[in-house]
Design a protein around this motif. Sequence first.
Motif, mmCIF file in Angstrom:
data_model
loop_
_atom_site.group_PDB
_atom_site.id
_atom_site.type_symbol
_atom_site.label_atom_id
_atom_site.label_comp_id
_atom_site.label_asym_id
_atom_site.label_seq_id
_atom_site.Cartn_x
_atom_site.Cartn_y
_atom_site.Cartn_z
ATOM 1 N N THR B 323 53.424 31.480 29.987
ATOM 2 C CA THR B 323 52.015 31.871 30.053
ATOM 3 C C THR B 323 51.877 33.344 29.674
ATOM 4 O O THR B 323 52.768 34.153 29.931
ATOM 5 N N SER B 324 50.760 33.668 29.062
ATOM 6 C CA SER B 324 50.620 34.994 28.463
ATOM 7 C C SER B 324 50.669 36.120 29.495
ATOM 8 O O SER B 324 51.246 37.174 29.224
ATOM 9 N N VAL B 325 50.070 35.916 30.663
ATOM 10 C CA VAL B 325 50.117 36.974 31.674
ATOM 11 C C VAL B 325 51.576 37.283 32.036
ATOM 12 O O VAL B 325 51.980 38.449 32.139
ATOM 13 N N ASP B 326 52.373 36.247 32.208
ATOM 14 C CA ASP B 326 53.782 36.445 32.577
ATOM 15 C C ASP B 326 54.561 37.108 31.443
ATOM 16 O O ASP B 326 55.382 37.996 31.677
ATOM 17 N N ILE B 327 54.309 36.665 30.221
ATOM 18 C CA ILE B 327 55.015 37.236 29.063
ATOM 19 C C ILE B 327 54.667 38.715 28.908
ATOM 20 O O ILE B 327 55.547 39.556 28.689
ATOM 21 N N LEU B 328 53.380 39.029 29.049
ATOM 22 C CA LEU B 328 52.963 40.432 28.903
ATOM 23 C C LEU B 328 53.480 41.278 30.056
ATOM 24 O O LEU B 328 53.923 42.403 29.867
ATOM 25 N N LYS B 329 53.435 40.733 31.261
ATOM 26 C CA LYS B 329 53.882 41.504 32.427
ATOM 27 C C LYS B 329 55.369 41.840 32.315
ATOM 28 O O LYS B 329 55.808 42.918 32.686
ATOM 29 N N ARG B 330 56.131 40.887 31.778
ATOM 30 C CA ARG B 330 57.569 41.148 31.607
ATOM 31 C C ARG B 330 57.856 41.993 30.370
ATOM 32 O O ARG B 330 59.007 42.340 30.112
ATOM 33 N N GLY B 331 56.826 42.254 29.585
ATOM 34 C CA GLY B 331 56.998 43.066 28.380
ATOM 35 C C GLY B 331 57.776 42.348 27.293
ATOM 36 O O GLY B 331 58.441 42.973 26.468
ATOM 37 N N GLU B 332 57.704 41.012 27.281
ATOM 38 C CA GLU B 332 58.506 40.232 26.327
ATOM 39 C C GLU B 332 58.001 40.298 24.895
ATOM 40 O O GLU B 332 58.785 40.441 23.968
ATOM 41 N N CYS B 333 56.704 40.139 24.718
ATOM 42 C CA CYS B 333 56.218 39.945 23.344
ATOM 43 C C CYS B 333 56.160 41.288 22.610
ATOM 44 O O CYS B 333 55.944 42.336 23.213
ATOM 45 N N ASP B 334 56.362 41.216 21.301
ATOM 46 C CA ASP B 334 56.384 42.441 20.499
ATOM 47 C C ASP B 334 55.249 42.490 19.487
ATOM 48 O O ASP B 334 55.215 43.384 18.638
ATOM 49 N N ALA B 335 54.328 41.553 19.576
ATOM 50 C CA ALA B 335 53.093 41.590 18.784
ATOM 51 C C ALA B 335 52.144 40.568 19.404
ATOM 52 O O ALA B 335 52.595 39.584 19.995
ATOM 53 N N CYS B 336 50.847 40.819 19.266
ATOM 54 C CA CYS B 336 49.898 39.882 19.868
ATOM 55 C C CYS B 336 48.676 39.720 18.968
ATOM 56 O O CYS B 336 48.154 40.700 18.436
ATOM 57 N N LEU B 337 48.270 38.489 18.800
ATOM 58 C CA LEU B 337 47.020 38.188 18.096
ATOM 59 C C LEU B 337 46.063 37.600 19.125
ATOM 60 O O LEU B 337 46.363 36.582 19.752
ATOM 61 N N VAL B 338 44.941 38.275 19.320
ATOM 62 C CA VAL B 338 43.936 37.804 20.285
ATOM 63 C C VAL B 338 42.769 37.217 19.505
ATOM 64 O O VAL B 338 42.224 37.876 18.617
ATOM 65 N N VAL B 339 42.420 35.991 19.802
ATOM 66 C CA VAL B 339 41.317 35.333 19.091
ATOM 67 C C VAL B 339 40.285 34.862 20.115
ATOM 68 O O VAL B 339 40.602 34.108 21.034
ATOM 69 N N ALA B 340 39.055 35.312 19.945
ATOM 70 C CA ALA B 340 37.920 34.815 20.740
ATOM 71 C C ALA B 340 38.148 34.922 22.242
ATOM 72 O O ALA B 340 37.904 33.963 22.978
ATOM 73 N N SER B 341 38.631 36.055 22.670
ATOM 74 C CA SER B 341 38.827 36.278 24.098
ATOM 75 C C SER B 341 38.912 37.781 24.350
ATOM 76 O O SER B 341 38.978 38.564 23.408
ATOM 77 N N ASP B 342 38.946 38.148 25.617
ATOM 78 C CA ASP B 342 39.007 39.576 25.946
ATOM 79 C C ASP B 342 40.019 39.817 27.069
ATOM 80 O O ASP B 342 39.645 40.117 28.205
#
Lengths: 254, 428
Positions: B323-342
């Motif tokens: 899940t994105s909150v967990d991935i971001l909190k752990r600092g895993e992802c190195d790029a992000c595309l956000v579509v139709a959300s905030d």
Amino acid sequence: MRVILKTRPRAKPKIPIEAEEIIPQNFLRKNDIRVYEGNKERALDDLFFVTYEGPAVSPDQVEIVLTGDTGVIKRVGEYMNAGRIIIEGDIGMHCGNFMSAGEILIRGNADAWLGREMRGGHILCEGNSGHYCAAGYRGEKRGMRGGIVEVRGNSGDFTAEYLSGGEVIIHGDCGDLPGVEMRGGTLVIGGDCSRPCGNMTGGTCMIFGEAHKFLPTFRKNGTDDIVYAGKHYLMNLFRGDVANRGKGTLMVRQ
Amino acid sequence: MKIEDVVCSFCGCLCDDLVVEVEGTRVISVENGCTLASEKFLGDHRLKTPIRRDGNSWTKISYDEAIAETAEILLDADRPLLYGWSGTFGEAQSVGVHLAEILGAVIDNTSTVCHGPSILAIQEVGHPGCTLGQVKNRADVVVYWGANPVDAHPRHMSRYTTYCDGFFRKDAFKDRKVIVVDVRDTESSILADEFVKVNPGGDYAVLSALRAIVRGKRGIIPPEVEGVSREQLFRVADICMSAKFGAVFFGVGLTMAPGKNKNIRNAIEFTEELSRHTKFTISPMRGHWNVYGSNEVFTWISGYPYAVDFARGIAFYNPGETTSVDILKRGECDACLVVASDPGAHFPKECAEHLARIPTVQIDPHVNVTTHLSRIQIPVAVAGIDAEGTAYRMDGVPIRTRKLFQGQYPDDFEVLEKIYAIVKEAKG
């Protein structure tokens, strides 16, 4: 044979490594072991310094030692059926998934889903374990089915969810809802926990600390003097979860 | 020009009876809509052109530049995250899943911060649900649990429950009993026939107690369960058991309370228990407009409704891990595309901080909090206003939305198709 895997420095150290091939049987013939770093497939050598010491003729004789920055390595020991893995530090999620025999020793902390759906063998975590320790995968009706998971520290929420067999021993505290949906096996909690065994249908849970927010749907069934680890304890006995026509046994120290 | 039967593109109700007056490329007025709908249609904070962060300022760039740079960022990443999707239509969501697959990315939608736990519970014990039409025409008992429809879904009560007459409910306001369960007094609780005030985090125990009562185990219930008296629990159970057709609606007050998916599982099993006595159904109060559609589209293509990880080339799903909150909190992802959300406005602080650290690209019509965390933003047409497509109502009914006027912006589908084409060519 002893295999020492020391992590190499990485440009992006937080990207998880998926390494389900790190199990003793795969090192017996020094197979071409592949691991994943994010969406890139790597050779084992790309991410680890690998050292082999001594011979082995069966997986039972293989001992793997993982050192370095191991807290982001997932799925180590998955489907392990013999031998020994020693993790000198922390370990990532899903360590010991589906393992059926052998031994895993974690000297640090284990992340979530330690011993997920384990069938046999022994996992000892000397630190803390994350959420869903010895639990099942999403939507699964059975979690751990056999073997022993022992955590010397604390464990997170949903410990032993769907426990169906084997023994889970948490020496410290558990988070919320340990033993939820439990249907067999034994869960031992040395410290405190919250809302134990919601919706349980079978199995036995022993709590030696405080059970906070005790659910109203367990029927008091007297007291019992039990012997555990060579000591006598007077326990309050409960049956439930009545909400689910459950026949599980929940014991809380008086 | 007045356009009738317009579908609202704000919440999961997808009210389809709006009358919208349009003048050129501007919406002048909205009739039949709630306050939220009026804000959505009349809001005028749209970004005019694509922008790129340039130190402490923004530079206007062309669509082609923005799209090419976005594709490059995603191709360079080892663990890209594609997040959002609930504010756009199904056709664009479909391109998003294909893009995630070809990139080896994680794709997740806003279920991760709303009804993800509901889906986990449904995967465990099923979903005895029904359409809102069934509720409107048949329900004589409606339970809102952890939901405040007056504020969050303002027309839910007037279109489907309390104030809406149905085929078998000729005088709905008198015929229907409304039970509200919440941790605090709300605008909705004022309208309830029975308000059950539960201690925060006590929903699971109250649901367990209600299940036991419906099973005939009243003797086991203590005098009070999580702030609710035994007498009130008996009364609520009796109201439910004597209903001809009951409907439970639950909101994030239940999904995000301690216990999460286990609360929902308990609520579903309570509903199933009631169905041994009468007919009862249960449905989530989906909030983001087409979030149900994103679950549908993700599932058609990948087999999983949200938090789908394509890193290994096949779909893997494990909320809490992918899940994105967990991935971001752990600092895993190195790029992000956000579509139709905030996510900048809704995610925990450390997640927003990580979004600011990595190259984040946002595809969204408006300037919002995520804009300030992004490297590039590409403005697009608003689904349901100047872009058409298919969206799903909270009860799983697909509804086609219309384009009210021809605007100057490309829609999400067009932009994503172009990114996909570049990525596909690079991947070979």
